[in-house]
Structure formats: C-alpha cells, structure tokens
Design an enzyme around this catalytic site. Structure first.
Site, mmCIF file in Angstrom:
data_model
loop_
_atom_site.group_PDB
_atom_site.id
_atom_site.type_symbol
_atom_site.label_atom_id
_atom_site.label_comp_id
_atom_site.label_asym_id
_atom_site.label_seq_id
_atom_site.Cartn_x
_atom_site.Cartn_y
_atom_site.Cartn_z
ATOM 1 N N LEU A 165 18.920 48.404 18.893
ATOM 2 C CA LEU A 165 19.339 47.269 18.080
ATOM 3 C C LEU A 165 20.020 46.209 18.937
ATOM 4 C CD1 LEU A 165 20.711 49.106 14.900
ATOM 5 C CD2 LEU A 165 18.374 48.849 15.712
ATOM 6 N N LEU B 260 26.388 52.352 27.906
ATOM 7 C CA LEU B 260 26.658 52.268 29.341
ATOM 8 C C LEU B 260 28.098 51.890 29.645
ATOM 9 C CD1 LEU B 260 25.327 52.413 32.147
ATOM 10 C CD2 LEU B 260 24.657 50.039 31.876
ATOM 11 N N THR C 85 25.394 47.007 12.443
ATOM 12 C CA THR C 85 26.038 46.941 13.755
ATOM 13 C C THR C 85 26.836 45.657 13.916
ATOM 14 O OG1 THR C 85 24.253 45.804 14.942
ATOM 15 C CG2 THR C 85 24.098 48.208 14.776
ATOM 16 N N GLU C 86 27.743 45.700 14.861
ATOM 17 C CA GLU C 86 28.612 44.562 15.140
ATOM 18 C C GLU C 86 27.785 43.341 15.509
ATOM 19 O OE1 GLU C 86 29.038 47.735 15.808
ATOM 20 O OE2 GLU C 86 30.839 47.910 14.576
ATOM 21 N N ASP D 144 20.164 43.802 25.175
ATOM 22 C CA ASP D 144 20.358 42.642 26.049
ATOM 23 C C ASP D 144 18.996 41.998 26.339
ATOM 24 O OD1 ASP D 144 23.083 43.202 26.146
ATOM 25 O OD2 ASP D 144 22.820 44.611 27.814
ATOM 26 N N GLY E 277 22.017 52.126 23.505
ATOM 27 C CA GLY E 277 22.814 50.902 23.638
ATOM 28 C C GLY E 277 23.563 50.650 22.342
HETATM 29 C C1 LIG Z 1 24.020 43.409 22.825
HETATM 30 S S1 LIG Z 1 24.670 45.008 22.735
HETATM 31 C C2 LIG Z 1 24.137 45.629 21.150
HETATM 32 C C3 LIG Z 1 24.971 46.772 20.686
HETATM 33 C C4 LIG Z 1 24.635 47.387 19.359
HETATM 34 N N1 LIG Z 1 23.318 48.010 19.364
HETATM 35 C C5 LIG Z 1 24.753 46.370 18.252
HETATM 36 O O1 LIG Z 1 23.722 46.046 17.647
HETATM 37 O O2 LIG Z 1 25.847 45.922 17.966
HETATM 38 C C6 LIG Z 1 23.720 45.925 23.889
HETATM 39 C C7 LIG Z 1 24.425 47.176 24.322
HETATM 40 O O3 LIG Z 1 23.579 47.969 25.130
HETATM 41 C C8 LIG Z 1 24.355 48.523 26.171
HETATM 42 N N2 LIG Z 1 23.431 48.857 27.274
HETATM 43 C C9 LIG Z 1 22.775 48.007 28.084
HETATM 44 N N3 LIG Z 1 22.040 48.669 28.984
HETATM 45 C C10 LIG Z 1 22.226 49.979 28.733
HETATM 46 C C11 LIG Z 1 21.744 51.171 29.327
HETATM 47 N N4 LIG Z 1 20.908 51.119 30.361
HETATM 48 N N5 LIG Z 1 22.141 52.356 28.818
HETATM 49 C C12 LIG Z 1 22.988 52.415 27.771
HETATM 50 N N6 LIG Z 1 23.469 51.313 27.169
HETATM 51 C C13 LIG Z 1 23.115 50.107 27.634
HETATM 52 C C14 LIG Z 1 25.325 47.447 26.520
HETATM 53 O O4 LIG Z 1 26.449 47.965 27.189
HETATM 54 C C15 LIG Z 1 25.663 46.874 25.144
HETATM 55 O O5 LIG Z 1 26.749 47.520 24.569
#
Ligand SMILES: C[S@@+](CC[C@H](N)C(=O)[O-])C[C@H]1O[C@@H](n2cnc3c(N)ncnc32)[C@H](O)[C@@H]1O
Lengths: 265, 434
Positions: A161, A109, A239-240, A164, A85
């Site tokens: 990190l 994703l 991270t962002e 969701d 993610g």
């Molecule tokens: C809240 S963001 C955090 C992103 C990054 N780790 C950061 O700290 O900035 C969560 C990310 O996980 C991704 N994500 C959620 N479920 C996922 C999955 N099953 N497989 C891959 N990515 C996923 C979402 O698309 C999102 O970009």
C-alpha cells in the site's frame, strides 16, 4: 512442504527454545556463532523460515508451556497475510478484527517506524484483551529477505500500500513491485492467494499493474470480486498514507491480482 | 595476522584480484585455464596447446575472466568477466562464434543442457539469456538482444548451474541464498516459477554443483563462506546434511597451521560417479575429499590431500570420462604484477572416485609433474612456465592476494566491530611487513 529442519514456529532463539519446553537444538546455537548472520544488515534476519520465531510475535498462539512432543501433530499456525512496507501499521490494525484467527505480519525497513508499530500493537492488546493477538511487525528489508520469512505457498494475501514511487528511471529497480520481485511473491503465495497494490501516484499505479499483467503467475481479479472483497475498502482508508491522500482529495490507483498456477503452452 | 595484512592491501589498491579458473571438457577432450584476460586451452587428445581464433566480430577479452564453462555436450565453451563480454567458443575448432555484450560485469555463466541457450549473471544479480540456436551452422549471427529471465535483488551471483535433467536452473548469491527456478520450455519469456530456496548457509554461497545417483534423482551440493559444505534436496529446498569443514580442519591441523581463520569454501567439484566431493578451502594447501552418500543423504570426511605449502587451489574441475581432478592456483590484477607474471600452478589428482577397496594404488593422490598427462607440454601451456622456483615465488604472493580476492569478491564490505578492531591493530603489522 516438508522439511528436515522440522516444521514449526518455535525454537529459533536460545531462550525461546527452552521456553517452549523443548530441548534447545544444537543447530541453532551453531548458526548463532556468527554474531550477525546477515552481516550487511543491522537487524537480525532468520537464516530460513524454520528459524523465524513466531512465538515472540504471537505469544497467545504459541503458549510456552505446551505439553510434550505428542502434540506436535497439531501444526502450529502460520502467517498468512503480509503487509509489505507497512509504515505505521494502520492496515494491520484494520484487518485484525476482520480475520481474528489469521496471523498477519507487517514488514518495515525503518527502525523507528517498526518500534512504533510494535508499541502500538502492544498497547492495543493491553487495552483490548483477547484482541490484536494475531498481528505483529518485523523490521526487515522485504526486497531481500522475503524467502527467509515465508515458505513456499504460505501466504494467502500480500499487501503493497502506497509504496515509495522511485520516479527516476534508473531507480525503477528499487520499486517493491517488479517482474523479479513478483517471482518471489508468487513463490511465497499459495495459488488462489491475492496481492493488493494501491498508490496515489498514477505512473506507479500503471507500473505495478503492467508488471502484474505481464507476470505469468498472476491474473487480474474480476471487478465483481473486487467489489465484494471486504478488504478492498481498507486499502484506501486504513493506512496513514491512505488517510493523508484522502484528506488531500487525491486519486488512488489499485491493482488487485490473483496468484495462479503456470500455464505452459 | 596474515588476514589483517591482506585486508590492508585491499584498502590501498583499487584493483580487484581475479582467481585463476579451470574447466575440463565433459568428455575429457580438453582443459581450459583462465587467468586475468588470458584463456589457455590444451587439447588432451592431440596433446597440443590450442590456439584460439575469433571470427565473432567481437572484441577479445580486455578484463579479468571471472567465469568459464563447457556445455554438457562439450560442444560449446564460454568465457566472461569484468570486460562485460560473454564469448561463446566452439570446442571442435576453438573458434569464438559469438561475442555478447553485457551492460554490466559478468560473474557467472552457464549453458542450458541442450546447448540452445546461454545464461549469464551480471553484477546486479540479474540473469540474462541469449538464444544460440541460429548458430547451429557455425555462422556468426547478429547479436540478438539478451533477455533478463530472473534476478536476485541487488546481490551478486556466485555460481549458476543447470540441473542434470535440464528442468531447473540454480543460482547462488552473496546473500546466503540458493534459488532453484524451473527453466521453462520457452525461457525467452523469463523463468518466473521458483521451485525452492535452499537456505541454511550463514555466509556467502561461493559454489554449487549438482550430483546424481541415477538419471532421475539428483542433489545439489554447495559450499560457502561459513566453511560448510551442504547437501540439499533442491526440489523441496530441504537441507539434508551439513559438513563443517572448519571443525574438521581444526581436528586435522596443528593450531599454528591455521593462520587463516575463515576457511571459506573456495570451490567444490563432485566426482563423476557422485560419490566424492572435492573441496578447495581458503587458506588450506590441498584439497579435502568428502564422501557423498546420496542414498543415505550424508556427507562424511574421506581424506585430505595435502600439497606444497603455498599451493592453495582457486578452482577445481573434473570430467565425466576420467577420474582426474584438475586443480589450479593463480591470481591476476595483483599490484605490481607484469603480465609475464600471470603464472598459474596446476596440480592433478588421480583416482578421483570412491573405491570400496582402499589400496594405495587406487587411492586419490596428487600426480607428480612428470606423471601429468602430456607432461611438460601441458604444464607449459596451462601454467605459463615450468620454472617451479619462480612459480613458488609468484605463488606466495598469489597466496596472500587470494585471501583478499575471496573477501573482496564475496564478503560484504561491512565489518563487525570486532573485525574493525582487528583491522586497526593489523595496521602496524602491515607496515613492518611491506
Ligand atoms: C510511503 S510508505 C507507506 C506505508 C504504509 N503502507 C501506508 O500506506 O501508510 C512506504 C513504506 O515502505 C517502507 N519500505 C520501503 N522499502 C522497504 C523495504 N525494502 N522493506 C520494507 N519496507 C520498506 C518505508 O520505510 C515506508 O514506511
């Protein structure tokens, strides 16, 4: 781990097989006969790690004009870090110069976000020749396909990190950390490998920690080790999402655990 | 065309078809057939149908049975399915000693090799375990809470088996995966250590089976929607051999006999010596036998046993003690199906073992109804009828329903563009046919 399919990153796709100077292997064509092997997803997923084509992700580590089979003795490098993610990829960019010889991959994703990370990495490579060749990103659903990308005991670090939070109880099973999914993470991690989690949502932080504490294949990293680990600083800064939290003065909660081998009593 | 017609039927009906299932007691004491919510058991020693009794205090089955199995010892039997009940039967008396309530529908069931635990998979891909130990005395014990021991994230488990040495539990799913997990000494705390993933199928995995040459060496065999049977070194997750059933069928059949293009594997069943694998193929009237050379780690074609045109087995079974391969065909939950029509057809293949001497006497072949053990009595009990003409009529409708059943049970509800086009075109055919 040995495999009849032949270890090695190259040769998943048709054009790659020929680019690698090897005879294209029939097996691969057969698998491709089904237009989309994982039909419910809208992105290609390798049938197994043997078919995960790394040369496309890390071209500098997989030069196409490698000489004949004699060199196969030197094992091709493998991905060691996975940022699950990864969002916009800030962690990968931060880690890349710290571990310049370690291959790392972000798993994301969302299509657009993945495209962005790709562009970002290509741009970094272009403006910093010789750098950022060790990071890449793949669009996938990490909750379903982790074993399609990594072999047993392949990874030395996994990052989760600011995942969701999925607050509702009935959605807890959608959380990226759960007892079930930790089984798979433990499988792809080598003993001694480290799993890093961080969140600004206290409830989720407690949840991730308690899953890891309950899981027999993980053990909390001692505080001194956490302090000494240069990676830890990046969790809350690179991270962002972490920067957003920092700007708003939010608190963060981490759980950092080590993959251990099973002790059966 | 058949295919598209069937898919339209699926769209118009909300019910899900349930294929008939068969299981053979490991020592050949009895045979069980499940069709809809009916469980039919025949005692092969006494030559009589068994009447089941239930003192578990639980409900009886009220939904389609989706999975049945005997324990390795033969002492226990389980039935489970859409009604979310997992019923455990003692096979000496055929009493139900335990009815476990699952929160979700159940798709697979297995006993650990020592008869101590039962495991079942729910429709979320979670595998639950219940300790059966207290039941040793035959007493009805209070329902101990099932514990979840592992899961396939958001997938459906199609098949679950314990390895012959009891050390591993293998689970196969709709997402092309087979997971092999160490079954711990104390499984109540979960089965967290994954030994391997067997990845190679390019469509759903429909069935898995262990097969062994010696006590300490065994292999896994799997069949799937990609029309392949695969042989695995499951300890290392290595694919040893792949047999392309569709290619072989193409060689064997006239092109116009292949109306069904998917040729998904419906079921597989190894012979007791491990040298043969029987394969039931969606759309094929009969059984394909593969020779399984475990020393050479190879699967090769042995022969096909063709059966009457509308007979397409839905389930296969064999026992350690005999050379019979049991096959059954049937489906329930079909629209406009009265319960009196819960017919199944049974065919038995003799000499289900590999013989170096291939004389016509000991070659695998289908038994005539008159040659079946206990003859009409057994057929009456397990088929529900002896009227072959009536049977054929029903089976013809079962036949088309089965294709749907495979699709619905196993294939994702996502259709490729191509498929969607086909479906659109198929719509007119449907109107004409019905
Ligand atoms: C809240 S963001 C955090 C992103 C990054 N780790 C950061 O700290 O900035 C969560 C990310 O996980 C991704 N994500 C959620 N479920 C996922 C999955 N099953 N497989 C891959 N990515 C996923 C979402 O698309 C999102 O970009």
């Amino acid at each position: 781990m040995t495999s009849t399919n032949g270890a090695g990153g190259g040769g998943g796709r048709q054009h790659q097989a020929s680019a690698a100077g090897k005879l294209p292997r029939k097996r691969f064509y057969r698998a491709r006969a089904h237009s989309n092997p994982l039909s419910d997803s809208h992105f290609p997923v390798p049938v197994s790690p043997d078919e995960f084509d790394l040369s496309q992700h890390y071209p500098r580590y997989f030069p196409g004009d490698k000489a004949g089979d004699g060199e196969e003795a030197a094992l091709p490098p493998r991905i060691r870090f996975a940022d699950v993610g990864c969002g916009f990829g800030g962690l990968l960019v931060g880690l890349s110069p710290l571990f310049p010889d370690t291959l790392m991959i972000g798993m994301e994703l969302r299509d657009k976000v993945t495209e962005y990370v790709k562009e970002r990495i290509l741009a970094l490579r272009a403006s910093n020749p010789g750098q950022y060749d060790n990071i890449s990103v793949v669009r996938t659903n990490s909750m379903k396909y982790i074993p399609n990308y990594f072999r047993k005991a392949q990874l030395t670090k996994m990052f989760f990190l600011f995942p969701d939070p999925h607050f509702k109880e009935k959605n807890h099973r959608r959380r990226v950390i759960s007892m079930q999914l930790l089984d798979e993470y433990a499988y792809v991690m080598e003993v001694g490998g480290i799993i890093y989690t961080i969140t600004d949502v206290e409830e989720l932080g407690d949840w991730m920690r308690s899953c890891l504490e309950k899981h027999p294949l993980f053990e909390a990293l001692p505080e001194e080790e956490i302090k000494a680990d240069p990676v830890v600083k990046l969790l809350s800064t690179a991270t962002e999402e972490s920067q957003k939290v920092a700007r708003n003065g939010g608190q963060t909660f981490h759980a950092i655990f080590r993959r251990i081998s099973l002790q059966e009593e | 065309m058949e295919d598209t017609t069937v898919e339209e039927a699926e769209v118009s009906s909300a019910v899900e078809f349930a294929p008939a299932l068969i299981a053979a007691h490991p020592h050949g004491n009895s045979v069980a057939v499940a069709i809809g919510l009916e469980l039919r058991v025949f005692d092969l020693r006494s030559g009589c149908p068994v009447s089941l009794s239930d003192d578990s205090g639980g409900r009886s089955h009220s939904g389609s049975i989706r999975a049945i199995c005997f324990s390795v010892s033969g002492a226990l039997f389980a039935s489970t399915g859409d009604d979310k009940l997992v019923k455990v039967w003692k096979t000496d008396s055929w009493r139900c000693i335990r009815t476990i309530s699952s929160e979700k529908r159940v798709s697979a069931v297995a006993f650990s090799n020592n008869d101590l635990y039962i495991t079942y998979a729910d429709k979320f891909g979670v595998i639950w375990l219940v300790n059966l130990e207290e039941d040793g005395s035959g007493h009805v014990s209070v329902d101990i809470k099932p514990v979840s021991i592992l899961g396939h994230y958001c997938s459906i488990i199609t098949s679950m088996k314990f390895s012959p040495d009891g050390r591993f539990i293998a689970t196969a799913d709709r997402d092309f995966k087979i997971r092999v997990t160490l079954f711990p000494k104390n499984p109540l705390k979960g089965a967290h250590e994954i030994q391997s993933f067997c990845l190679g199928h390019t469509d759903f995995v429909s069935c898995i089976a262990f097969t062994s040459i010696s006590e300490n060496q065994s292999f896994l065999v799997s069949g799937g929607g990609d029309s392949t049977v695969r042989l695995w070194d499951y300890i290392n997750g290595c694919l040893l051999d792949t047999f392309e059933v569709r290619d072989k069928m193409g060689e064997l059949l006239e092109p116009n006999d292949q109306d069904d293009s998917s040729q998904a594997i419906a079921d597989i069943c190894p012979s007791n010596d491990g040298s043969l694998i029987a394969v039931a193929i969606q759309g094929f009237s009969g059984v394909m036998l593969l020779a399984c050379d475990l020393a050479g780690k190879k699967l090769s074609f042995r022969k096909v046993i063709t059966m009457e045109k509308s007979y397409i087995p839905t389930s296969l079974a064999s026992s350690f003690s005999s050379e019979l391969l049991w096959t059954v065909m049937g489906a329930s939950n079909m629209p406009s199906q009265a319960s009196s029509q819960l017919l199944t057809r049974l065919r038995i293949i003799r000499c289900f073992q590999n013989d170096t001497v291939s004389s016509s006497d000991n070659d695998p072949a289908t038994l005539e109804d008159s040659e079946v053990p206990h003859g009409e009595k057994l057929l009456m009990a397990l088929q529900g009828s002896l009227d072959i003409a009536k049977q054929e009529e029903v089976l013809a409708s079962v036949l088309s329903a089965l294709k749907v059943s495979m699709h619905k049970m196993l294939v994702k509800k996502h259709y490729s563009e191509e498929r969607r086009e086909q479906r659109k075109r198929g719509r007119n055919d449907k109107k004409i046919k019905s």
